[in-house]
Design a protein around this motif. Structure first.
Motif: not given
Length: 133
Positions: A22-34, A76-83
């Motif tokens: 999914q788009n990162l913004n959708i993932i963040i919105a679901w994350g905040i909700f959860l 996190f230090d290996r590739g940021g958010v993608e990993y």
């Protein structure tokens, strides 16, 4: 570093429901909700003294949180958010959603509200889909 940890936990939590493609913004919105739902569930768990019946829901929440922390430390230090957003991690972080459902359903049934067998079956089906998908 603390901001990165919070952002990472929000993203990993959101990927549990939204999926990794999914788009990162959708993932963040679901994350905040959860996360807000989980905070409420922890409050309800403590307020209603659900620990007198079972420790399993809180163990699930702690497990999911510990997995997210370990993933953050290791990746996190290996590739940021993608990993951090990988389908192989969802198997461990989905216990957060199952624990939330468990606590909410226990709270509803303990409050005296009648829950039809149909609703119970739907919640069981949703939990099963979450666990095995």
């Amino acid at each position: 570093m603390l901001f990165d940890l919070v952002k990472s936990i929000v993203i990993m939590t959101g990927a549990t429901i939204a999926g990794v493609n999914q788009n990162l913004n959708i993932i963040i919105a679901w994350g905040i909700f959860l996360i807000l739902i989980s905070i409420y569930c922890i409050f309800v768990y403590a307020r209603d003294k659900m620990y007198q019946k079972s420790y399993v829901p809180i163990f699930m929440l702690v497990y999911a949180g510990a997995v997210m922390l370990v993933i953050f430390i290791g990746r996190f230090d290996r590739g940021g958010v993608e990993y951090l957003v990988s389908s192989r991690y969802i198997m461990d972080t989905q216990w957060l959603v199952v624990a939330d459902l468990w606590i909410l359903m226990s709270n509803i049934s303990d409050s005296g509200i009648k829950i039809s067998n149909r609703i119970k079956k739907i919640v069981l089906l949703i939990s099963t889909i979450i666990i095995f998908s």
